[in-house]
Design a protein around this motif. Structure first.
Motif, PDB file in Angstrom:
ATOM      1  N   LEU A  81      27.827   7.544 -91.693  1.00 36.04           N
ATOM      2  CA  LEU A  81      26.900   6.624 -92.483  1.00 36.04           C
ATOM      3  C   LEU A  81      25.670   7.396 -92.995  1.00 36.04           C
ATOM      4  O   LEU A  81      25.046   8.337 -92.081  1.00 36.04           O
ATOM      5  N   PRO A  82      25.217   7.294 -94.280  1.00 34.96           N
ATOM      6  CA  PRO A  82      24.118   8.162 -94.744  1.00 34.96           C
ATOM      7  C   PRO A  82      22.934   7.184 -94.424  1.00 34.96           C
ATOM      8  O   PRO A  82      23.145   6.201 -93.748  1.00 34.96           O
ATOM      9  N   GLY A  83      21.737   7.778 -94.631  1.00 34.28           N
ATOM     10  CA  GLY A  83      20.503   6.977 -94.167  1.00 34.28           C
ATOM     11  C   GLY A  83      20.207   6.004 -95.330  1.00 34.28           C
ATOM     12  O   GLY A  83      20.821   5.683 -96.307  1.00 34.28           O
ATOM     13  N   GLY A  84      19.382   5.179 -94.730  1.00 34.50           N
ATOM     14  CA  GLY A  84      18.784   4.008 -95.521  1.00 34.50           C
ATOM     15  C   GLY A  84      17.649   3.171 -94.763  1.00 34.50           C
ATOM     16  O   GLY A  84      17.258   3.556 -93.841  1.00 34.50           O
ATOM     17  N   PRO A  85      16.999   2.049 -95.570  1.00 37.51           N
ATOM     18  CA  PRO A  85      15.888   1.602 -95.254  1.00 37.51           C
ATOM     19  C   PRO A  85      16.160   0.727 -93.753  1.00 37.51           C
ATOM     20  O   PRO A  85      15.530   0.583 -92.830  1.00 37.51           O
ATOM     21  N   ALA A  86      17.574   0.386 -93.492  1.00 42.82           N
ATOM     22  CA  ALA A  86      18.061  -0.494 -92.399  1.00 42.82           C
ATOM     23  C   ALA A  86      19.148   0.383 -91.845  1.00 42.82           C
ATOM     24  O   ALA A  86      20.076   0.882 -92.400  1.00 42.82           O
ATOM     25  N   LEU A  94      18.875  -2.822 -84.373  1.00 40.02           N
ATOM     26  CA  LEU A  94      18.726  -2.604 -86.003  1.00 40.02           C
ATOM     27  C   LEU A  94      17.519  -2.543 -86.381  1.00 40.02           C
ATOM     28  O   LEU A  94      16.625  -3.472 -86.188  1.00 40.02           O
ATOM     29  N   MET A  95      16.971  -1.264 -87.022  1.00 41.62           N
ATOM     30  CA  MET A  95      15.711  -1.217 -87.271  1.00 41.62           C
ATOM     31  C   MET A  95      15.572  -1.001 -88.924  1.00 41.62           C
ATOM     32  O   MET A  95      16.245  -0.496 -89.388  1.00 41.62           O
ATOM     33  N   LEU A  96      14.458  -1.689 -89.320  1.00 38.68           N
ATOM     34  CA  LEU A  96      14.114  -1.763 -90.774  1.00 38.68           C
ATOM     35  C   LEU A  96      12.871  -0.996 -91.098  1.00 38.68           C
ATOM     36  O   LEU A  96      11.632  -1.026 -90.186  1.00 38.68           O
ATOM     37  N   LEU A  97      12.828  -0.043 -91.946  1.00 46.39           N
ATOM     38  CA  LEU A  97      11.579   0.628 -92.609  1.00 46.39           C
ATOM     39  C   LEU A  97      11.258   0.131 -93.650  1.00 46.39           C
ATOM     40  O   LEU A  97      12.028  -0.089 -94.544  1.00 46.39           O
ATOM     41  N   ALA A  98      10.000   0.094 -94.152  1.00 43.32           N
ATOM     42  CA  ALA A  98       9.523  -0.519 -95.433  1.00 43.32           C
ATOM     43  C   ALA A  98       8.313   0.302 -95.876  1.00 43.32           C
ATOM     44  O   ALA A  98       7.362   0.677 -94.995  1.00 43.32           O
ATOM     45  N   ARG A  99       7.962   0.031 -96.951  1.00 43.78           N
ATOM     46  CA  ARG A  99       6.621   0.589 -97.659  1.00 43.78           C
ATOM     47  C   ARG A  99       5.569  -0.434 -97.670  1.00 43.78           C
ATOM     48  O   ARG A  99       5.730  -1.593 -98.550  1.00 43.78           O
ATOM     49  N   GLY A 100       4.451  -0.542 -97.040  1.00 40.00           N
ATOM     50  CA  GLY A 100       3.495  -1.436 -97.147  1.00 40.00           C
ATOM     51  C   GLY A 100       2.734  -1.653 -98.203  1.00 40.00           C
ATOM     52  O   GLY A 100       2.826  -0.503 -99.046  1.00 40.00           O
ATOM     53  N   GLN A 101       1.758  -2.551 -98.586  1.00 34.95           N
ATOM     54  CA  GLN A 101       0.823  -2.540 -99.590  1.00 34.95           C
ATOM     55  C   GLN A 101       0.216  -1.592 -99.764  1.00 34.95           C
ATOM     56  O   GLN A 101      -0.183  -0.951-100.878  1.00 34.95           O
ATOM     57  N   GLU A 368      13.331  -8.242-104.634  1.00 36.86           N
ATOM     58  CA  GLU A 368      14.062  -6.998-104.542  1.00 36.86           C
ATOM     59  C   GLU A 368      14.790  -6.735-103.324  1.00 36.86           C
ATOM     60  O   GLU A 368      14.156  -6.954-102.270  1.00 36.86           O
ATOM     61  N   LEU A 369      15.813  -6.479-103.095  1.00 29.51           N
ATOM     62  CA  LEU A 369      16.799  -5.957-102.309  1.00 29.51           C
ATOM     63  C   LEU A 369      16.077  -4.629-101.408  1.00 29.51           C
ATOM     64  O   LEU A 369      15.694  -3.733-102.145  1.00 29.51           O
ATOM     65  N   VAL A 370      15.961  -4.773-100.069  1.00 25.46           N
ATOM     66  CA  VAL A 370      15.289  -3.569 -99.418  1.00 25.46           C
ATOM     67  C   VAL A 370      16.630  -2.801 -98.688  1.00 25.46           C
ATOM     68  O   VAL A 370      16.436  -1.452 -99.025  1.00 25.46           O
ATOM     69  N   GLY A 371      17.483  -3.550 -98.100  1.00 21.46           N
ATOM     70  CA  GLY A 371      18.396  -2.793 -97.302  1.00 21.46           C
ATOM     71  C   GLY A 371      19.466  -3.696 -96.979  1.00 21.46           C
ATOM     72  O   GLY A 371      19.274  -4.782 -96.906  1.00 21.46           O
ATOM     73  N   VAL A 372      20.758  -3.156 -96.384  1.00 22.55           N
ATOM     74  CA  VAL A 372      21.974  -3.776 -95.772  1.00 22.55           C
ATOM     75  C   VAL A 372      22.569  -2.859 -95.053  1.00 22.55           C
ATOM     76  O   VAL A 372      22.664  -1.630 -95.144  1.00 22.55           O
ATOM     77  N   ARG A 379      28.084  -7.194 -87.657  1.00 21.85           N
ATOM     78  CA  ARG A 379      27.558  -8.186 -88.344  1.00 21.85           C
ATOM     79  C   ARG A 379      26.639  -7.481 -89.654  1.00 21.85           C
ATOM     80  O   ARG A 379      25.724  -6.649 -89.333  1.00 21.85           O
ATOM     81  N   ILE A 380      26.861  -8.110 -90.925  1.00 17.92           N
ATOM     82  CA  ILE A 380      26.084  -7.509 -91.880  1.00 17.92           C
ATOM     83  C   ILE A 380      25.014  -8.181 -92.099  1.00 17.92           C
ATOM     84  O   ILE A 380      24.753  -9.513 -92.189  1.00 17.92           O
ATOM     85  N   TYR A 381      23.849  -7.501 -92.122  1.00 22.85           N
ATOM     86  CA  TYR A 381      22.264  -7.937 -92.225  1.00 22.85           C
ATOM     87  C   TYR A 381      21.880  -7.575 -93.604  1.00 22.85           C
ATOM     88  O   TYR A 381      22.122  -6.366 -94.027  1.00 22.85           O
ATOM     89  N   VAL A 382      21.131  -8.313 -94.406  1.00 22.29           N
ATOM     90  CA  VAL A 382      20.726  -8.111 -95.759  1.00 22.29           C
ATOM     91  C   VAL A 382      19.116  -8.401 -95.698  1.00 22.29           C
ATOM     92  O   VAL A 382      18.606  -9.452 -95.348  1.00 22.29           O
TER      93      VAL A 382
END
Length: 420
Positions: A81-86, A94-101, A368-372, A379-382
Motif C-alpha cells: 500500500l502507498p502512504g495516506g493520512p490513515a 489504525l493511526m490517523l494524521l491530520a493538519r490542525g488549525q 471533506e474526506l480525510v482518509g480511508v 474492516r474499512i474505516y472512513v
C-alpha cells in the motif's frame, strides 16, 4: 510557463536451514519448526489483511537487510500500500494524521488492535501546508511526511512511537513544494516521495537505506507538469507508478524503468477530461485502477488491461456525481471500493466493478474526506472533517460487509478543510 514539447501533467534469510539430523533428533527439529510457525503465524495473518506483502531482497542476501555494525540483519517485508493520512502501524493500530488549525501535524491512534477508544490527539509539531501522510517502510516502521509552509518536505521516522513528539522532523528540502506529497515503498522497501512544486514540476526523492535519514538528492524535474496533488502506487511487478492530472485535463502516468531504480520512463498520456486529484488502487487481478472526476463531477475510471501491462482499457463513466476527490481502496476481499461525498455532505460508497450497482449512502454531514483505510481485521474505516470542524469517522462492523456503524465524533479536535 510550460516548456514547448513537454507533456503537460495537470496531475500524473531467510536463515540457512538446519542440517538434517538422524534418529530422535528429527523430533526436535519438527518441534522447533512448529514453534516457529506458531510465533510467526499472527504476523503473516496481519500482513494479509492489507493484501499480499511480497518479501523482497537485497542482492545476494535473500530476505534480510545487510548487517550494520553490531546490529543483526532485519527482515524486509514490503507493504503493497502507498502512504495516506490513515494507515495501520507496526503494532496493528489504525493511526490517523491530520493538519490542525495552526498547521501543526496531529496524530491519533484511531483504533487499537483490540478496538479500544481513540487515544486522543498528539501534537507532532511542524507547520504543514497540505495533509500529512504516513507509510510503512520495509522494516514495518511507520514514517510520516508533510510539505511545510516554507516549501520544503519534512520526514519523521518511527512516527508511531511514543518518543515521536520529541523527535525533530528531518528537513529533506525540496524548495517551493506545495500540496500533499505522494509516498510509497519501492520494491526494496525504501521510501520514495513524489511532490509538486509551485510551478507545476514534479520532483522525486528516495531513501538510500531503509529507515535511514540518508536520502538521494531531489531529482531534476520529471518531464511532466501538474496542477494538483499526485497519486503513487506499485504495480503487480513492483515498479512504482506516478499519476496526475495535467493542464490539458488529461491523466498522465510515469513509471519506473526497473525495480527500485528511481529511473523513469517517458510519461504516458492516458487521456480523459478530468479535474481534481486522482486515486489509485489495485484490483483482485493485480490491475491498477485510477479514479478521478470528470468536468461535471461524474466519477470516471480507467484500468489496466492486464496486471502491470501499462496498457489501458479506456475511460468509463461510472455515473455517480461527487462533490470532492474520490478515495479508492480494496476491501478485505480485494474488491475495489470508492468513497466520496455528495453535495449535502453524505458519504457515498461505490462499487468499482460495475456502474449497474447502486451506491450506498452512509449519511453524514462531512465537509471533506480525510482518509480511508482497512484496520488490521480488514474492516474499512472512513474519516472526514465534519461541517462543525471536528473529525468524524464511520466503519464497517465486519470485513467486506455491513452493517456500518453510525458516524462518530469521538475523535474530536478542531480542523479546517483544505478546500480539496
Amino acid at each position: 510557463m510550460v516548456p514547448q514539447n513537454h507533456p503537460v501533467f495537470d496531475q500524473p534469510t531467510m536463515p540457512m536451514p538446519p542440517a538434517r539430523r538422524r534418529g530422535d533428533n528429527k523430533l526436535l527439529v519438527l518441534a522447533g519448526i512448529g514453534g516457529l510457525i506458531l510465533i510467526t503465524a499472527p504476523i503473516v495473518a496481519f500482513s494479509q489483511a492489507s493484501g499480499p506483502e511480497p518479501v523482497v531482497t537485497e542482492p545476494g542476501n535473500p530476505g534480510v537487510v545487510p548487517e550494520v555494525g553490531n546490529q543483526p540483519p532485519r527482515p524486509v517485508t514490503v507493504s503493497p500500500l502507498p502512504g495516506g493520512p490513515a494507515v495501520v502501524d507496526n503494532v496493528r493500530r489504525l493511526m490517523l494524521l491530520a493538519r490542525g488549525q495552526d498547521n501543526t501535524v496531529l496524530r491519533n491512534f484511531a483504533v487499537s488492535a483490540s478496538g479500544a477508544a481513540p487515544s486522543g490527539w498528539t501534537n507532532l509539531g511542524g507547520s504543514a501546508v497540505g495533509a500529512p501522510v504516513g507509510v510503512r517502510d520495509g522494516h514495518g516502521e511507520l514514517a510520516a511526511f508533510f510539505v511545510g509552509t516554507d516549501g520544503n518536505l519534512f520526514y519523521k521516522y518511527q512516527a508511531a512511537q511514543a518518543q515521536a513528539p520529541t523527535t525533530e522532523w528531518v528537513n529533506l528540502k525540496g524548495a517551493k513544494l506545495v500540496g500533499t506529497p505522494a509516498v510509497a515503498p519501492n520494491a526494496q522497501g525504501k521510501l520514495l516521495v513524489a511532490a509538486r512544486a509551485n510551478d507545476g514540476t514534479v520532483r522525486v526523492i528516495q531513501q538510500n537505506q531503509i529507515g535511514s535519514d540518508d536520502w538521494t538528492e531531489w531529482s531534476s524535474p520529471l518531464p511532466v507538469f501538474a496542477t494538483g496533488d499526485l497519486a503513487i502506487h506499485r504495480d503487480a511487478q513492483g515498479k512504482l507508478r506516478i499519476f496526475g492530472i495535467g493542464l490539458d485535463k488529461k491523466l498522465w502516468e510515469v513509471s519506473e524503468t526497473r525495480l527500485a531504480s528511481n529511473d523513469w520512463a517517458p510519461p504516458a498520456n492516458l487521456g480523459g477530461t478530468l479535474f481534481g486529484v486522482p486515486s489509485v488502487a489495485m484490483d483482485g487481478q493485480g490491475r491498477l485502477c485510477v479514479f478521478a472526476l470528470g468536468e461535471d463531477g461524474s466519477l470516471m475510471r480507467i484500468r489496466e488491461a492486464d496486471a502491470a501491462s501499462r496498457e489501458w482499457l479506456g475511460w468509463q463513466n461510472l455515473g455517480h456525481r461527487l462533490a470532492g476527490n474520490p478515495i479508492a481502496v480494496p476491501d478485505a476481499r480485494g474488491t475495489v471500493m470508492i468513497y466520496g461525498l455528495n453535495e449535502d455532505g453524505s458519504l457515498q460508497e461505490i462499487w468499482a466493478e460495475s456502474s449497474d450497482v447502486k451506491p450506498v449512502n452512509h449519511g453524514g454531514n462531512i465537509a471533506e474526506l480525510v482518509g480511508v483505510a482497512q484496520d488490521s481485521t480488514g474492516r474499512i474505516y472512513v474519516y472526514g472533517i465534519g461541517k462543525k470542524g471536528d473529525m468524524e469517522g464511520i466503519h464497517q462492523t465486519q470485513p467486506a460487509s455491513g452493517p456500518w456503524s453510525n458516524w462518530s465524533s469521538e475523535l474530536g479536535g478542531v480542523f479546517l478543510p483544505s478546500g480539496g
